[in-house]
Design a protein around this motif. Sequence first.
Motif, PDB file in Angstrom:
ATOM      1  N   VAL A 188      10.587  25.785  39.617  1.00 34.46           N
ATOM      2  CA  VAL A 188      10.484  25.787  41.012  1.00 34.46           C
ATOM      3  C   VAL A 188      10.981  27.370  41.323  1.00 34.46           C
ATOM      4  CG1 VAL A 188      10.859  23.299  41.430  1.00 34.46           C
ATOM      5  CG2 VAL A 188      12.863  25.023  41.294  1.00 34.46           C
ATOM      6  N   ILE A 189      11.404  28.164  40.515  1.00 37.30           N
ATOM      7  CA  ILE A 189      11.829  29.595  40.896  1.00 37.30           C
ATOM      8  C   ILE A 189      10.676  30.361  41.237  1.00 37.30           C
ATOM      9  CG2 ILE A 189      12.956  31.674  39.959  1.00 37.30           C
ATOM     10  CD1 ILE A 189      14.256  30.138  38.024  1.00 37.30           C
ATOM     11  N   SER A 190      10.778  31.021  42.359  1.00 37.77           N
ATOM     12  CA  SER A 190       9.678  31.824  42.891  1.00 37.77           C
ATOM     13  C   SER A 190       9.200  32.843  41.999  1.00 37.77           C
ATOM     14  CB  SER A 190      10.143  32.327  44.428  1.00 37.77           C
ATOM     15  OG  SER A 190       9.015  32.989  44.994  1.00 37.77           O
ATOM     16  N   GLY A 191       7.758  32.948  41.960  1.00 41.15           N
ATOM     17  CA  GLY A 191       7.270  34.282  40.977  1.00 41.15           C
ATOM     18  C   GLY A 191       7.833  35.352  41.775  1.00 41.15           C
ATOM     19  N   GLU A 192       7.885  35.592  42.943  1.00 37.99           N
ATOM     20  CA  GLU A 192       8.280  36.774  43.572  1.00 37.99           C
ATOM     21  C   GLU A 192       9.490  37.486  43.128  1.00 37.99           C
ATOM     22  OE1 GLU A 192       8.320  36.160  47.684  1.00 37.99           O
ATOM     23  OE2 GLU A 192       6.353  35.732  48.051  1.00 37.99           O
ATOM     24  N   LEU A 193      10.358  36.558  42.857  1.00 37.51           N
ATOM     25  CA  LEU A 193      11.603  36.990  41.981  1.00 37.51           C
ATOM     26  C   LEU A 193      11.617  37.691  40.767  1.00 37.51           C
ATOM     27  CD1 LEU A 193      14.043  34.230  42.890  1.00 37.51           C
ATOM     28  CD2 LEU A 193      14.027  36.502  44.133  1.00 37.51           C
TER      29      LEU A 193
END
Length: 299
Positions: A188-193
């Motif tokens: 669920v970690i955003s790919g933008e990070l």
Amino acid sequence: MASTTGRPRDSRRRLDQRGWIFVAPFAIVFALTFLAPIGYAVQLSLFQDQAFFGGTAFVGLDNYVLLFSDTRFWSGFLRVMIFLAVQVPIMLVLALVAALAIDSARLHAAGFFRIVIFLPYAVPAVVATLMWGYMYGTNFGLAADLNDLFGSEIRPLSLDWALASIGNIVTWEFVGYNMIIFYSGLRVISGELYEAAALDGAGPFRTIFSIKLPALRGAIVIATIFSIIGSFQLFNEPNILRGLIPNVLTTDYTPNMYAFYLSFGGQQYNYAATVAIVMGVITAVIAYVVQLRGARKGT
């Protein structure tokens, strides 16, 4: 004006009543399956059997006073605390490493490894313990073969190694379960990070310590609480292995085993209820402290 102001209140009351109707089935089941057994256990812990006169008599907190001076209970409790302090960190670290490896794009056949690591959790505890118990046997199984191969005297079920052997079984069973918890948090970690970290020149290890581990703080707290509760509930593995080594794994090896054999072996239901209540309170307090510390670090 009075009629217009009264209508919202009436509608709120109706909504509240309808809400209780929907909540009632759960509340009834919760009271019957959770609150009632706890209340009955507390009631049992306040009585003692009368050996000469028969029946039971109210003794107040005498059972609790007796428990706090019971060396058999505290020796088992200390054993479980050692098990918790050693086994839980090892298991969670292995689960975390497995989740990070599967989540990385460098591991081929990640889905296959995810299933293989999780598969032991699907094996019933009784079957897993019997399987490892036979492998631990020094007259047969894997331990005996290793002894013959290397000329060693490995005795996994000896007094010195029994707790470590049980820890190995529990770790084998629950690494996959905790891995799924961590892996779900990673997904669920955003790919933008990750894109921002790549633009800043962050390598794999920097990404793990700066992005992935902070994002997994909540999942780590949950897995830790579940593992603590499971450690204090340790029963199946030592109780099943006791059939192989009854002189090593006694009836008071863990507090749960002590309560079980007090109740079903010694017919001491009142004292067994006392052991269960005290262990429940200790488990709840420690789990709550871990939750508070995890919440403070997250803020």
